[in-house]
Write a protein that holds these residues in place. Structure first.
Motif, PDB file in Angstrom:
ATOM      1  N   ALA A  90       0.893  -1.210   0.238  1.00 40.41           N
ATOM      2  CA  ALA A  90       0.087   0.062   0.029  1.00 40.41           C
ATOM      3  C   ALA A  90       0.831   1.308   0.151  1.00 40.41           C
ATOM      4  O   ALA A  90       0.574   2.216  -0.753  1.00 40.41           O
ATOM      5  N   TYR A  91       1.938   1.426   0.808  1.00 42.07           N
ATOM      6  CA  TYR A  91       2.634   2.619   1.077  1.00 42.07           C
ATOM      7  C   TYR A  91       3.791   2.450  -0.323  1.00 42.07           C
ATOM      8  O   TYR A  91       3.692   3.346  -0.945  1.00 42.07           O
ATOM      9  N   TYR A  92       4.780   1.567  -0.265  1.00 37.31           N
ATOM     10  CA  TYR A  92       5.808   1.520  -1.217  1.00 37.31           C
ATOM     11  C   TYR A  92       5.269   1.414  -2.624  1.00 37.31           C
ATOM     12  O   TYR A  92       5.898   2.005  -3.576  1.00 37.31           O
ATOM     13  N   GLY A  93       4.279   0.669  -2.835  1.00 40.57           N
ATOM     14  CA  GLY A  93       3.733   0.512  -4.044  1.00 40.57           C
ATOM     15  C   GLY A  93       3.160   1.911  -4.452  1.00 40.57           C
ATOM     16  O   GLY A  93       3.224   2.315  -5.999  1.00 40.57           O
ATOM     17  N   HIS A  94       2.428   2.521  -3.965  1.00 40.92           N
ATOM     18  CA  HIS A  94       1.925   3.791  -4.195  1.00 40.92           C
ATOM     19  C   HIS A  94       2.977   4.800  -4.469  1.00 40.92           C
ATOM     20  O   HIS A  94       3.007   5.652  -5.460  1.00 40.92           O
ATOM     21  N   VAL A  95       4.203   4.749  -3.775  1.00 45.78           N
ATOM     22  CA  VAL A  95       5.226   5.571  -3.999  1.00 45.78           C
ATOM     23  C   VAL A  95       6.001   5.328  -5.223  1.00 45.78           C
ATOM     24  O   VAL A  95       6.376   6.017  -6.092  1.00 45.78           O
ATOM     25  N   MET A  96       6.166   4.126  -5.465  1.00 41.26           N
ATOM     26  CA  MET A  96       6.674   3.701  -7.031  1.00 41.26           C
ATOM     27  C   MET A  96       5.662   4.318  -7.987  1.00 41.26           C
ATOM     28  O   MET A  96       6.207   4.909  -9.021  1.00 41.26           O
ATOM     29  N   GLY A  97       4.281   4.206  -7.516  1.00 45.95           N
ATOM     30  CA  GLY A  97       3.491   4.612  -8.750  1.00 45.95           C
ATOM     31  C   GLY A  97       3.536   6.246  -8.968  1.00 45.95           C
ATOM     32  O   GLY A  97       3.401   6.732 -10.069  1.00 45.95           O
ATOM     33  N   ALA A  98       3.785   6.921  -7.788  1.00 45.33           N
ATOM     34  CA  ALA A  98       3.752   8.403  -7.863  1.00 45.33           C
ATOM     35  C   ALA A  98       5.082   8.719  -8.502  1.00 45.33           C
ATOM     36  O   ALA A  98       5.236   9.540  -9.258  1.00 45.33           O
ATOM     37  N   ARG A  99       6.291   7.900  -8.279  1.00 44.42           N
ATOM     38  CA  ARG A  99       7.319   8.270  -8.982  1.00 44.42           C
ATOM     39  C   ARG A  99       7.347   8.180 -10.493  1.00 44.42           C
ATOM     40  O   ARG A  99       7.912   8.924 -11.216  1.00 44.42           O
TER      41      ARG A  99
END
Length: 585
Positions: A90-99
């Motif tokens: 949920a957290y790091y996956g979304h960070v990857m998506g944002a990048r």
């Protein structure tokens, strides 16, 4: 286009989309690992429950109690591990998506910067804005949630089905048949939802354009008292958007309700068939409990696939629109062997130059021949539509000539680097554009690396320093969107200060004083004359009074340069210039 070609094209697009994972492959594979680990845990826990209910409870009390406690601790530990897995994706996956969204936004914005005036002449800002905001958000959501949802769904679905067939092959056929029907239903709805989502994007882009247009012209709206008319236009677009949403929601409603019904149906039919098998002694109670627990592991992946389908439609249609823009090649760009431009003197030559816009075959300029020595001051006059602004727009290559060529210091401007060319040209326009921010930032736009002292020196040269210092915050004054807090003369002097700071050898004044009152015009005209000293200068003049002292005046018509001379010489001829002068005075 044949189905094979269309399929090949879509595969190519998906491969292109997948390349955005490359910079974050470590994060991607870690995300996938935790997704698989979490899915595996959900498959193991029901097996432990089955073992407890079928085997452990049959053991002696003390032995059973100890084993239940140990297995309970193990399951709690597994739940905690699953919780961390869910947190990570949920957290790091979304960070990857944002990048990834950040990278794509950089890419499309950079592409916008490369496109020529011809592209922007035919586009609405709201449409371009929606491609860089809502479209990219949907794409990043797809790239984040898509792979993990597919991995989790397939692990749970395939794993659960294998376990169910091991427990009872006959009963396992029930969820398998229903799931096959569900997938056929999903595929049938897929294409309809895709076209509906595409239409939604077009409609929201129209609304963005309407909002941008209305808010940018809010002063005109209020001056005419046309708030009701703007509301009417907005409501019309808003209503069209709701209509397209209704279509997509109807398909979504059918889709989601159908999938929900199938999910419940799996449980109901499995329970009925399981109960019948129990009455016939072909299924134990522990196995039926296990079956019902795994039914959730069959329906949950299906729900994830439902969400993925919606995300895919949103994200992929957004990506298609993204590719539409990225596939537009800049029609004005450097040649592979473009030369650097240094030590520019400012000699400009037009040789048999003709030009017409892309959408028209009728020439705006025809066979223009003009030689301007370095440091000369040339005024361009003519009736509206004669091509004065177009002629000056060809010099910095805002558009490329249709025929002929333009030389700068003897070099064809198409053979030199575009940035170098534009660095040597300063433009002061009638319609001044100032960016939201402070005065000092707007002047520094002429040369971003300039010091504060250099900015102030440029403002003084443009006769702007005095009025700036009278403002409450001086050079740090916020001027509002497009400089709305300043007068026309003040804005024009800031635009001149920008060019002073840039310090180019060639200047273009595009009717720079025509929108000003007489008092402001005198101040600005003085600044322009100071700026033009010892520079090659092209002046597009609407008010002929501003060019009376020009040593060289060119009268432009649809057929090229019709007259040339000083103010007195052209009046004496009694031709086009004299006629224009008589109309004004």
């Amino acid at each position: 286009m044949s189905k094979e070609k269309e399929t090949g094209k879509e595969k190519g697009r998906i491969r292109q989309l997948a390349r955005y994972y490359i910079p974050y492959k470590g994060l991607f594979f870690t995300d996938m690992f935790f997704a698989m680990l979490g899915a595996a845990i959900t498959l193991v826990i029901p097996l432990i429950v089955r073992y407890i209910t079928s085997t452990v409870v049959e053991k002696p009390l003390e032995q059973a109690t100890g084993e239940i406690i140990r297995l309970g601790i193990l399951m709690i530990a597994m739940v905690l591990v699953e919780m961390y897995c869910n947190f990570y994706i949920a957290y790091y996956g979304h960070v990857m998506g944002a990048r990834i969204e950040h990278d794509m936004r950089n890419e499309i914005f950079g592409h916008y910067q490369k496109l020529s005036f011809a592209f922007f002449d035919n586009q609405k800002v709201g449409h371009l804005l929606s491609r860089i905001t809502s479209d990219l958000f949907d794409i990043s959501e797809l790239l984040h949630h898509g792979p993990e949802n597919i991995v989790i769904s397939f692990i749970k679905l395939i794993g659960a089905m294998i376990i169910l067939f091991v427990v009872n092959p006959m009963l396992a056929c029930v969820p398998l048949v229903v799931i096959v029907v569900m997938l056929l239903f999903a595929l049938a709805m897929n294409s309809r939802m895709k076209s509906a989502f595409k239409e939604n994007r077009r409609r929201i882009a129209d609304i963005n354009s309407q909002i941008e247009d209305s808010l940018s012209g809010i002063r005109v709206v209020k001056s005419f008292g046309n708030e009701t008319e703007e509301m009417r236009k907005f409501n019309a677009g808003n209503d069209r958007f709701v209509d397209s949403k209704k279509v997509s929601y109807r398909y979504m409603g059918i889709y989601n309700s159908g999938m929900g019904a199938f999910s419940t149906l799996i449980t109901v039919i499995s329970l009925i068939v399981g109960a019948l098998l129990m009455t016939g002694g072909k299924l134990g109670a522990a196995d039926l409990v296990t079956f019902l627990l795994y039914i959730n592991n069959c329906t949950d992946p299906v729900k994830k696939l439902v969400n993925f389908t919606e995300q895919f439609q949103n994200g992929y249609s957004g990506y298609e629109r993204f590719l539409e823009i990225m596939s537009i090649a800049p029609d004005i760009q450097d040649k592979p062997d473009a030369l650097p431009l240094k030590n520019v003197q400012g000699e400009v030559t037009f040789e048999n130059v003709s030009f017409h816009y892309e959408e028209s075959k009728e020439n705006v300029l025809s066979n223009v021949n003009l030689h301007v020595p370095a440091g000369d001051y040339v005024a361009l006059v003519g009736s509206s539509g004669a091509g004065k602004t177009t002629l000056c727009s060809l010099l910095p290559r805002f558009y490329d000539v249709t025929e002929g060529r333009i030389l700068l210091d003897g070099k064809d401007i198409r053979d030199v680097k575009l940035k170098d060319l534009r660095d040597e040209i300063g433009i002061v326009q009638q319609d001044v554009y100032l960016f939201a921010g402070t005065i000092i930032d707007n002047i520094r736009y002429g040369r971003p690396d300039a010091t504060d002292e250099e900015v102030i020196r440029a403002a003084k040269a443009a006769n702007a320093h005095e009025f700036i210092m009278e403002l409450a915050d001086g050079y740090d004054t916020d001027i509002g969107q497009r400089g709305v807090k300043l007068s026309g003369g003040q804005k024009q002097r800031l635009s001149i200060a920008r060019v002073f700071l840039k310090n180019p050898p060639i200047l273009i004044f595009d009717e720079a004083t025509s929108a000003l009152d007489n008092e402001s015009e005198k101040v600005v005209q003085k600044s322009l004359e100071l700026l033009a000293k010892d520079r090659t200068t092209f002046v597009i003049a609407h008010r002929l009074s501003t060019i009376r002292n020009a040593k060289r005046i060119l009268v432009l018509t649809e057929n090229g340069i019709a007259e040339e001379g000083t103010h007195k010489e052209l009046l004496a001829k009694g031709g086009i210039y004299a006629h224009l002068y008589e109309m004004q005075f």
